[in-house]
Design an enzyme around this catalytic site. Structure first.
Site, PDB file in Angstrom:
ATOM      1  N   LYS A 201     -12.513  -2.307   7.829  1.00 58.14           N
ATOM      2  CA  LYS A 201     -11.408  -3.294   8.855  1.00 58.14           C
ATOM      3  C   LYS A 201     -12.491  -3.309  10.260  1.00 58.14           C
ATOM      4  O   LYS A 201     -11.885  -4.527  10.592  1.00 58.14           O
ATOM      5  CB  LYS A 201     -10.397  -2.525   8.649  1.00 58.14           C
ATOM      6  CG  LYS A 201      -9.061  -2.218   7.259  1.00 58.14           C
ATOM      7  CD  LYS A 201      -9.077  -3.155   6.707  1.00 58.14           C
ATOM      8  CE  LYS A 201      -9.069  -2.957   5.309  1.00 58.14           C
ATOM      9  NZ  LYS A 201      -8.171  -3.647   4.042  1.00 58.14           N
TER      10      LYS A 201
ATOM     11  N   TRP B 262       0.483  -0.845  -0.059  1.00 58.76           N
ATOM     12  CA  TRP B 262      -0.086  -0.379  -0.515  1.00 58.76           C
ATOM     13  C   TRP B 262       0.673   1.228  -0.201  1.00 58.76           C
ATOM     14  O   TRP B 262       0.155   2.655  -0.319  1.00 58.76           O
ATOM     15  CB  TRP B 262      -1.038  -0.233   1.209  1.00 58.76           C
ATOM     16  CG  TRP B 262      -2.136  -0.933   1.113  1.00 58.76           C
ATOM     17  CD1 TRP B 262      -2.325  -2.003   1.582  1.00 58.76           C
ATOM     18  CD2 TRP B 262      -2.757  -1.313  -0.173  1.00 58.76           C
ATOM     19  NE1 TRP B 262      -3.272  -3.139   1.457  1.00 58.76           N
ATOM     20  CE2 TRP B 262      -3.701  -2.425   0.310  1.00 58.76           C
ATOM     21  CE3 TRP B 262      -3.307  -0.601  -1.114  1.00 58.76           C
ATOM     22  CZ2 TRP B 262      -4.742  -2.718  -0.741  1.00 58.76           C
ATOM     23  CZ3 TRP B 262      -3.797  -0.775  -2.024  1.00 58.76           C
ATOM     24  CH2 TRP B 262      -5.050  -1.973  -1.879  1.00 58.76           C
TER      25      TRP B 262
ATOM     26  N   ASP C   4      -1.440   6.635   7.256  1.00 60.88           N
ATOM     27  CA  ASP C   4      -1.707   5.461   6.874  1.00 60.88           C
ATOM     28  C   ASP C   4      -2.446   4.468   7.682  1.00 60.88           C
ATOM     29  O   ASP C   4      -1.592   3.109   7.752  1.00 60.88           O
ATOM     30  CB  ASP C   4      -1.738   4.919   5.693  1.00 60.88           C
ATOM     31  CG  ASP C   4      -3.256   4.145   4.918  1.00 60.88           C
ATOM     32  OD1 ASP C   4      -3.856   3.379   5.954  1.00 60.88           O
ATOM     33  OD2 ASP C   4      -2.945   3.371   3.625  1.00 60.88           O
TER      34      ASP C   4
END
Length: 401
Positions: free
Chosen positions: A229, A115, A204
């Site tokens: 999540k 990511w 993040d």
């Protein structure tokens, strides 16, 4: 069709607490006594805006967010923030340093997994400044090309006055996570960051948000998280933005910055209390219910202890499998994620048998990301001790056979 619920170890969209889902069903029919369902009610109604304010209050209280930071809600997930953080923080940097050329305007990226790699690629694509890779974990891996570690602190090189410093706290695909123990070599090197400045630090935290406290939260310019999540369904992105980073992007454009789309500008979100356009109402509602339940249970400290306990059980059985030559952990010790546990099942056809046996027991979502393969078990907040114990029992049986 069976009414029994599976054990969902998927990486996202992920498991949600069953009591929350039951409450959400009631809200779908009648939200807070309005006689209308949450998916039907106006996002500008007093009932919804009051609920949105409570969601913000829960995040601020449970994470101890200081008044220097605003909490914003938007769509687009983490991938949209790959672009938004670049555009907003380059605009801020342009207002602070209008005479610098694009080549003199640095954006620092800490690349520890798939990511953060994608985020750096988007920054290069957008331009407006040069990307400096402060560290890349791959050369420090066992094979020189995998994301299996958090590099030691002496591997980092930060720019003196960058427009942004970007890292991903937990890499969902690769199972790599920064340690919260600042004495650990796998912790984020906050002490190496530029001094005497308001840090343009961007975190993040999508796959670890609300699972444990955020170190040095007040030092961050932006923290963002996709909700799917730990706290809600897909569709919602939560932002914690320091107020000096909520800038007039149009004024920056007049000085040569790249124009920022209206709905990606943090100032638009802040000025409109996150309802400039219709926000993801249902996702906000369910996330709010999850946060209320989190408060009742003890907040991020409760989940930090729970998630460590679950991860310890899983890593213990993986170690036993390694000793038998049947399993192989993918990440170096010290850099392993509490959220996403990744490993290989060794032997011809063994992985397929492992997945098939798990599926037969209602253990779902454990196949690794398509880009790396193997097994990935996600232990997000809603995954219970009992579900983890069930998986561990199955793994022990598999190893014995």
């Amino acid at each position: 069709m069976s009414d029994s619920r599976s054990s969902n170890f998927g990486a996202g969209p992920s498991a949600l607490p069953e009591p929350v889902l039951q409450e959400a069903v009631r809200g779908l029919l009648n939200f807070n006594g309005t006689g209308m369902g949450i998916a039907e009610i106006s996002h500008r109604s007093k009932e919804f805006t009051a609920f949105l304010a409570e969601v913000e209050r829960q995040i601020r209280t449970q994470l101890d967010v200081p008044p220097t930071h605003s909490i914003l809600f938007t769509q687009g997930g983490g991938s949209a923030q790959f672009s938004a953080v670049v555009l907003n923080l380059l605009a801020r940097h342009r207002l602070l340093h209008p005479d610098l050329t694009d080549d003199e305007r640095a954006m620092d990226y800490v690349i520890t997994g798939s990511w953060s790699k994608k985020a750096a690629e988007e920054a290069r694509r957008l331009g407006g400044g040069k990307v400096n890779v402060a560290v890349d974990a791959r050369p420090h891996s066992k094979d020189g090309r995998s994301f299996d570690n958090i590099p030691a602190h002496d591997a980092y090189t930060f720019s003196p006055d960058p427009a942004l410093i970007y890292y991903c706290e937990n890499e969902t695909v690769d199972g790599v996570e920064f340690s919260n123990d600042e004495a650990s070599p796998a912790s984020f090197p906050f002490h190496l960051l530029p001094k005497d400045t308001l840090l343009p630090l961007v975190g993040d935290h999508s796959s670890s948000f609300m699972s444990r406290p955020i170190p040095h939260l007040a030092d961050h310019a932006v923290i963002y998280a996709g909700a799917q999540k730990n706290i809600g369904p897909a569709g919602l992105t939560i932002l914690i933005v320091r107020k000096d980073c909520i800038v007039d992007v149009d004024a920056a454009t007049k000085l040569g910055a790249v124009p920022v789309p209206l709905t990606m500008a943090y100032k638009t979100l802040a000025d409109s209390s996150s309802v400039y356009n219709t926000p993801p109402v249902l996702s906000i509602y369910i996330s709010g219910l999850v946060l209320l339940r989190s408060q009742e249970l003890g907040g991020v400290k409760y989940y930090e202890e729970l998630n460590k306990r679950k991860a310890d059980k899983l890593y213990s059985v993986i170690k036993a499998g390694e000793e038998k030559g049947l399993l192989r952990a993918k990440v170096k010790e010290g850099s392993r994620s509490l959220m996403n546990v990744v490993f290989d099942v060794l032997g011809e056809g063994a992985e397929a048998r492992f997945l098939s046996g798990a599926e037969a027991l209602g253990i779902k979502g454990i196949k690794g990301h398509r880009s790396v393969g193997g097994i990935r078990v996600s232990l997000y907040n809603a995954v219970t001790d009992e579900q983890t114990d069930g998986l561990v029992a199955y793994m022990n049986t598999f190893l014995a056979q």
